[in-house]
Every structure is written in structure tokens, then in C-alpha cells.
Design a protein around this motif. Sequence first.
Motif, mmCIF file in Angstrom:
data_model
loop_
_atom_site.group_PDB
_atom_site.id
_atom_site.type_symbol
_atom_site.label_atom_id
_atom_site.label_comp_id
_atom_site.label_asym_id
_atom_site.label_seq_id
_atom_site.Cartn_x
_atom_site.Cartn_y
_atom_site.Cartn_z
ATOM 1 N N SER A 32 29.342 47.037 35.738
ATOM 2 C CA SER A 32 29.170 48.411 36.231
ATOM 3 C C SER A 32 27.756 48.949 36.081
ATOM 4 C CB SER A 32 30.152 49.345 35.514
ATOM 5 O OG SER A 32 30.021 49.219 34.111
ATOM 6 N N GLY A 33 26.941 48.367 35.180
ATOM 7 C CA GLY A 33 25.580 48.884 35.027
ATOM 8 C C GLY A 33 24.750 48.044 34.081
ATOM 9 N N HIS A 34 23.445 48.306 34.073
ATOM 10 C CA HIS A 34 22.558 47.594 33.140
ATOM 11 C C HIS A 34 22.446 48.352 31.824
ATOM 12 C CE1 HIS A 34 19.359 50.483 33.778
ATOM 13 N NE2 HIS A 34 19.321 50.229 35.078
ATOM 14 N N GLY A 35 21.911 47.682 30.808
ATOM 15 C CA GLY A 35 21.843 48.264 29.469
ATOM 16 C C GLY A 35 20.455 48.736 29.063
ATOM 17 N N HIS A 36 19.593 49.032 30.049
ATOM 18 C CA HIS A 36 18.200 49.351 29.711
ATOM 19 C C HIS A 36 18.054 50.571 28.819
ATOM 20 C CE1 HIS A 36 16.905 47.101 33.630
ATOM 21 N NE2 HIS A 36 17.478 46.327 32.741
ATOM 22 N N PHE A 37 19.029 51.478 28.864
ATOM 23 C CA PHE A 37 18.934 52.681 28.033
ATOM 24 C C PHE A 37 19.839 52.581 26.809
ATOM 25 C CE2 PHE A 37 17.289 53.756 32.117
ATOM 26 C CZ PHE A 37 16.140 54.432 31.779
ATOM 27 N N ASP A 38 20.297 51.391 26.531
ATOM 28 C CA ASP A 38 21.228 51.182 25.422
ATOM 29 C C ASP A 38 20.732 50.108 24.460
ATOM 30 O OD1 ASP A 38 23.595 52.876 26.477
ATOM 31 O OD2 ASP A 38 23.055 51.619 28.177
ATOM 32 N N MET A 39 19.418 49.847 24.478
ATOM 33 C CA MET A 39 18.914 48.754 23.651
ATOM 34 C C MET A 39 19.053 49.062 22.157
ATOM 35 S SD MET A 39 18.405 46.562 25.947
ATOM 36 C CE MET A 39 18.120 45.301 24.715
ATOM 37 N N ALA A 40 19.102 50.360 21.793
ATOM 38 C CA ALA A 40 19.290 50.709 20.382
ATOM 39 C C ALA A 40 20.629 50.175 19.886
ATOM 40 C CB ALA A 40 19.213 52.227 20.204
ATOM 41 N N ALA A 41 21.626 50.142 20.764
ATOM 42 C CA ALA A 41 22.932 49.607 20.382
ATOM 43 C C ALA A 41 22.833 48.089 20.151
ATOM 44 C CB ALA A 41 23.960 49.919 21.468
ATOM 45 N N TYR A 42 22.081 47.405 21.009
ATOM 46 C CA TYR A 42 21.865 45.961 20.793
ATOM 47 C C TYR A 42 21.136 45.730 19.466
ATOM 48 C CZ TYR A 42 23.520 44.557 25.444
ATOM 49 O OH TYR A 42 24.299 44.307 26.540
ATOM 50 N N ASP A 43 20.127 46.577 19.183
ATOM 51 C CA ASP A 43 19.423 46.496 17.897
ATOM 52 C C ASP A 43 20.404 46.584 16.738
ATOM 53 O OD1 ASP A 43 16.876 46.193 18.786
ATOM 54 O OD2 ASP A 43 16.242 48.262 18.434
ATOM 55 N N ARG A 44 21.324 47.549 16.833
ATOM 56 C CA ARG A 44 22.287 47.736 15.741
ATOM 57 C C ARG A 44 23.199 46.511 15.610
ATOM 58 N NH1 ARG A 44 23.233 52.507 13.332
ATOM 59 N NH2 ARG A 44 25.456 52.061 13.182
ATOM 60 N N TYR A 45 23.557 45.933 16.724
ATOM 61 C CA TYR A 45 24.377 44.713 16.674
ATOM 62 C C TYR A 45 23.628 43.603 15.928
ATOM 63 C CZ TYR A 45 26.791 40.445 17.991
ATOM 64 O OH TYR A 45 27.437 39.243 17.937
ATOM 65 N N PHE A 46 22.361 43.378 16.323
ATOM 66 C CA PHE A 46 21.584 42.305 15.681
ATOM 67 C C PHE A 46 21.386 42.581 14.189
ATOM 68 C CE2 PHE A 46 19.906 41.429 20.078
ATOM 69 C CZ PHE A 46 20.458 40.151 20.157
ATOM 70 N N ALA A 47 21.273 43.875 13.831
ATOM 71 C CA ALA A 47 21.055 44.241 12.425
ATOM 72 C C ALA A 47 22.363 44.243 11.631
ATOM 73 C CB ALA A 47 20.377 45.609 12.361
ATOM 74 N N GLY A 48 23.484 43.882 12.289
ATOM 75 C CA GLY A 48 24.770 43.863 11.585
ATOM 76 C C GLY A 48 25.296 45.253 11.280
ATOM 77 N N GLN A 49 24.779 46.269 12.001
ATOM 78 C CA GLN A 49 25.173 47.652 11.688
ATOM 79 C C GLN A 49 26.257 48.180 12.620
ATOM 80 O OE1 GLN A 49 21.360 49.438 12.106
ATOM 81 N NE2 GLN A 49 20.716 49.028 9.997
#
Lengths: 430, 430
Positions: free
Chosen positions: A387-404
Motif C-alpha cells: 500500500s505504500g513506501h516507508g520513507h517517513f517511517d524509518m524511525a520505526a525501522y531504527d527501533r526494530y534494529f535497536a531491539g526496542q
Amino acid sequence: MSQVKICLDESDIPRHWYNVVADMPNPPAPPLGPDGNPVGPDALAAIFPAAIIEQEVSRERWIPIPEPVRDIYRQWRPTPLYRALRLEEALGTPAHIYYKYEGVSPAGSHKPNTAVAQAYFNHVAGVRRLTTETGAGQWGCALAMAGQMFGIEVRVFMVRVSYDQKPFRRSMMETWGTEVIASPSNETRSGRRILDSQPDSPGSLGIAISEAVEEAVSRSDTNYALGSVLNHVLLHQTVIGLETKKQFDIAGDYPDVIIACCGGGSNFGGCPTLTRGHYAYDSGDTEGLTPLMLMYTLGRNFIPPSIHAGGLRYHGDSPLVSQLYHEGLIEAVAVPQRTTFEAGITFARAEGIIPAPESNHAIRVAIDEALGSTRTGEPKTIYFTLSGHGHFDMAAYDRYFAGQLEDTSYPDETIQAALADLPKVARNPA
Amino acid sequence: MSQVKICLDESDIPRHWYNVVADMPNPPAPPLGPDGNPVGPDALAAIFPAAIIEQEVSRERWIPIPEPVRDIYRQWRPTPLYRALRLEEALGTPAHIYYKYEGVSPAGSHKPNTAVAQAYFNHVAGVRRLTTETGAGQWGCALAMAGQMFGIEVRVFMVRVSYDQKPFRRSMMETWGTEVIASPSNETRSGRRILDSQPDSPGSLGIAISEAVEEAVSRSDTNYALGSVLNHVLLHQTVIGLETKKQFDIAGDYPDVIIACCGGGSNFGGCPTLTRGHYAYDSGDTEGLTPLMLMYTLGRNFIPPSIHAGGLRYHGDSPLVSQLYHEGLIEAVAVPQRTTFEAGITFARAEGIIPAPESNHAIRVAIDEALGSTRTGEPKTIYFTLSGHGHFDMAAYDRYFAGQLEDTSYPDETIQAALADLPKVARNPA
């Protein structure tokens, strides 16, 4: 190598929207007023133009798409249908995986398909101003862009927590000339009532809807636009499916399973409103300003947990999607957010595109289907909407990588407590 | 209404790159070593695979594009050519304005056109690791995605000020599995030397190149990849122009003027390196680790001001673009950043797409050309490359709206002082 990207010609953009109501075994239940009696189309006239109201209640199978709307669709439509060959290889699956990519629109999601149509019908009706609400900002961006193209002033009530934490979608809306107001605000009675009791309120989609509707009702030059839930919104989104059918003809393939994520329902598929909500009459906003609709709902006062898929955080669900589910025509699956990000990253590494957190829910289920085929060796054709790209949601990817990133769970008591707030006319026809 | 979006079929993706060297009236000047003598292709063998070096020095007109590269191009290519009808209407111009939109690639810019090719040729040569530098992050993202698709580990030295201020492009690179290191770093001698004298150094593209090259030279399993400046990089970008020619045939039109922004030159057009630099031999990095190239340069120690178009902040310019300019085959225009954002916002409101700050430079010049036609009434066909979207640059738009964006000026003394640092072998053949 098979074709990776199946494109259509500009002339293949549909000339009609497809009204699923014409196919439904039972007619949709009417919306109700606060007294429990059905409300007629005129109850909506304070906030919607006549053409939109007609679409909302229409049972016609095909509704014409006006040429000025098709002209703007041509900016990004037809959208590509992709065969996910690299993802299939990464999963070692015999399944064929296809996805339709709606992130190519300038606003980055499927939302402009209806925003452009709504702005057009309001423009034709002489409306100069539109209000709306937005959570993460996908819908607000779509309406900001569409309003600009038809010379309509747009005011967006943006849930305060997103306004503060996701400033860049706000910047996009401003770039398209739209005024963005943090909700709850002092601009409406609904907003002031919340701020009086809770000056630091983070807001919610339900509150923002109350504010946007209140302003539209109270000003004769102003209408309201909604990005999901209602029948006409789902109608406009059928351009996706109609194009997809043509593209599968070209591919010489046909899906065994169709998957989409689901918040309010404009791009349906897998959220606890369907899996754990009640099928009951409820209002679309927290204040009870909208008519009551028969839908799967967790209760209008249910505050969804702060998952990153902001577009899925809604207490209710489209009446049409709800009825299709209630009648057993579609299935629903709930997936916790950590596994959705894991799936989204697998997808991004294979296919390139970084998906929106909402879309990651559909990808999780598509990958699970494909892994099922890997285990059984049985070929299967899987289709999902990206449905869409994640360009404005990279903070969520950051949190995933940080285990948060946390998986939220909904204890039964929480859901029962929220459902206890359902309006008195609520009933569960099941 | 005329056609808005001119699309090509997958089969129209070029099968060869076009080498502009075959058309140049004079052969390109050779790169020089620190002793002032020409360096042969072998001097590059420590950091580039043989296929890339052959392309770097080739005078063949057509260079075949390997099928695995075309397979990945198919993810987003052919890119659309748009007729900017709504922008023409907004400007009231008789000019026809066309733009080719490269922001549809998963990384959001034209950079993957060369990243995919470079990753492929390194993969075929058995290289398992690539280093590179990135400023704002467009190039780093492109190589991160391309490396992932060919199973190559990528390490990106990211200019520290961008690493800190633009965390979301870093998140994208990490999503594609790439390690991102703030530069200057303690990982290289070049980095440590800077940190010793300036522990708080914000870094620069020249420093990051020094670090990436140093690591590639010192490890036998590691090569280096560059996103601009060199001949092979410009070669790979010719897929844009080749597609554009076919698309103009379909449109039945032909451009009178072609416009692109220009930093290192991979998407050329209008930066003070061409308008105020010297045509002289200079190195590509600050440490002097690269061969000396004959190009327009402001001196390798020139620190470009912190404009938001990070992709244009480079002291030098592609030797090919420099020679084309030096020989009068192209023109250069410098534009201050405030007017470029004004142009970008006019474009976004008419066309929907929010452009990258780099692309705004091209849009400014295209709009000025169109307004010239408006004044004279003379029709003209204008074409520009929209090199990427601005989704990761919304903070710059915010600053524009807040009146905080400044136009930088380059006093003559500053430029003379920087040019005084040119290597001893520098000469101006003009």
C-alpha cells in the motif's frame, strides 16, 4: 527470466469504479442516528457533496470515473504489478508472489486514489474548503495534494503525538499548501473539551475526526473528507483491483490468495478489529458526531496501542469489509508488529522497496503463505497490495534494529472494557 | 488532453550504454599521478575490477549492458517521462515542459543506475566487499541496495554532519544490510589524522572518499565504488538519456534545451564548480589518494557551504562534463538555494512530486526558461531530469518555510584561497 514488472498503458486506467455492494449476498445495513433509527442520505449533506452521498448508498455495479479524475490518476497510474522473483528465490518457495505497488503515487500510498476523487466532487459542487483528520499522515498528505490540484483549501487535524513525532509528513502537507493543526486543538468545542480535562492529551484519530467533522458541520463553505471506512472511499480504491485483474491476464497467472493490511478498511486484511472486535453499531469518532455504522469495532473509546503502523490504529473497520468478513467471504489474521518488520526487511533486501509499516503486515502473511508452499512443495499464486513506501517511517525501522520494538497484546479485559462503551443501540446480529 | 506520462515497455530498457567520449571533438585528458605523469589503467586495479577500468578508458561508442544488470533495472526502469501540463498552466507559458523522473527507483534517485552496474562487475570479479563514501546519503543508499542484490558486503563512510542530522538515510542503508560509519572515523589513517587535530570535525565528502579509498587499497578482498565524477559512472547514467530519446519520439516532440543539476556530474548542470572553478588537475579526495584529473575544481580543500542540496557539495566536477563545458558544448548556470526551493514548491503544487533539493536547481532553471517563453510568447520545448524525490529532505523545506534558508555567496578571495591549494602539477589549458 519471467517478466518482473507488469505495466499497463495509460488507456488501461479504469473508466469506472467497481461497487462491491452489487455482489454482496445481503444489502449493507443502514447507518443509524443516535436514536437508533436509520439516517437517510440527507443527514450527510452537511459534510459531503451530493455525488459522494450517491456513491455512498449506491447499489450500481459500475460508477463512472470523471475524466478530470482520470487525468490526475495518470500522474502515477496504472501502478505496476510486480512478480517478486528475488523474494521467491530468497524464500526458496515454489509459490509465485505478486504485489501491486501503490507507493509510486506522489504522496507515497494508495490514499490519493480517493483523495483526488473526493477533491474533484467537492470542487464541482463549489466547495472551497475541506477539513479532515490524519494519524501518521498518509491520508492528510493525499488530501493536501489533491486539494491543491483543484484549488481547494485543506485543513488537516493531525493527531498531536504524530504532529510532534513525525514532523516530516506535516512538512509535506505544508509543501502542498495545506494548514496542519495539532489535535486536540483550541479550534473546536470537541478539542477544547479534551484539552480542559487533559491539557497534555496526545490525541487520537477518533478525536481528530470529531474536530474535523465539527468544523465542517459548523461552516457552510466547508465540507469534510474521510480516507477510509466509508463505502465511497472503498469504491474509489477499486481502481487497484481492476488494474490488477488486467495485469494478471498479461502475466498468464491468477491469485489463489489475495492479501492486504486493514485499518479502517481502504486496503483490507489483518487487524484485531476483525479478529477480536464485536460486529455492532458504533460511531466513527470519539464524540459520537458521525452516524452509527454496523461494523467490527473495539468500541469508539478504545485507544489502540502505539504501534508504528499508524494507519492500522483505529477502533472500527469499514462496514463493507466488516460485512464481507461477517458473512465468511474473507478471512482475517492478526500479526504482532515485530514479525511484520522482520518480513518487511526480508522483502526490502530482496526487492529493493522499503515498505510502510502497514504494508509489512500484508508482507508477513504473504511470506507465511509462501513458506507454507515451501514446506508442502505445493505451488500457489499469492498476491498482496504493497500500500505504500516507508520513507517517513524509518524511525520505526531504527527501533526494530535497536531491539526496542514491542509486540503489544490486548488482554481480554481491556477489550471487554472498551466494548462496554458501545452506544446503547449497539447490537450484534450474530 | 495530451499524454501526461510517457511510459516505455520493459523491452525498451537500453541494451547498451552510450559512451559520449566517442563523440567528443578532443580525447579526454589522462589522469595524472602525484609526479605529474599520466597513470595507466593498472594504477586503478587496486580498487576497481578490470571491467570497470576498461569502461573508464574506453572510446567505444556502445558498451553492452549485462543481462543481470538489466534484470535489476527492470524493477524501476524504464522511468516515466512526464509532460508537466499542470506546471505549464500554472506558469501560463507557451513552452512545453518535460521531465524524466528518476525518483521511482527504490533508493529514490538516479544513483542505482550505476550502483547496480558497479556491484555486478565487482561480483563477477569475485569481490566480496565494497567501500564508498556518502554525503546526504543518496549514493550510499543506492550502493547498499545494489550490494545486497549481489551478495556483496558494503561499508559506507558517511560524512559525520549528515550521519548525525540525517539519520533516516542511514536507517535505509541499514535496512538493506549495510554498515554505516561516521566519517572522519578511527578506522583509517586518514580519518585518525583528521580526528587528532579536530576531534569534532563535521567531515566532508573529500575526507570520506579518502577513508573509503584507503580501506579498499589496504584490503585485498575489498574494492571501492564511486557514485559520480568518473567516466564509467557517467556512462551507466546514459540509460536515462537513451530512454528519453525514445520517449520524445512517442511524444512527437524534441527538446530545445536540456537541463540537469550538477554536483560531481552524474546528472549535470549548474554549480559554481563549472561557473567559477578553474579547469585544472586536482585530486578527487582531500588526502590526495586518487589520481589527479583534469576538471573544473575549486581546489580539493575547498569546503562547500552547507547548502541542503548535499549532492551538489563537491569541490570538483566530472572530467567529461568539465571538458564538454570547457569546449563550449554545454552551458552552466549557478542559482542560489532560496530560489531553487521556491521553484521546487511551485513544481510540487502543480505536479504533485516533491523534488530533492538537488533537483530543485534544475527546476529553477527550467521554470526560468519557461517564463522567458511566457514573456516572448515564443514556444519552446524544455526538458529536465528530476533526479530524485525529497522525502528525506523535508527538514530543508521546513527551513525554507520558516525563512531560515540562506543564500550562500562565494567571495572571490575565498575561491582564490582554495585554488591556491591546487597540486603543483595543476595547469589551466585555457
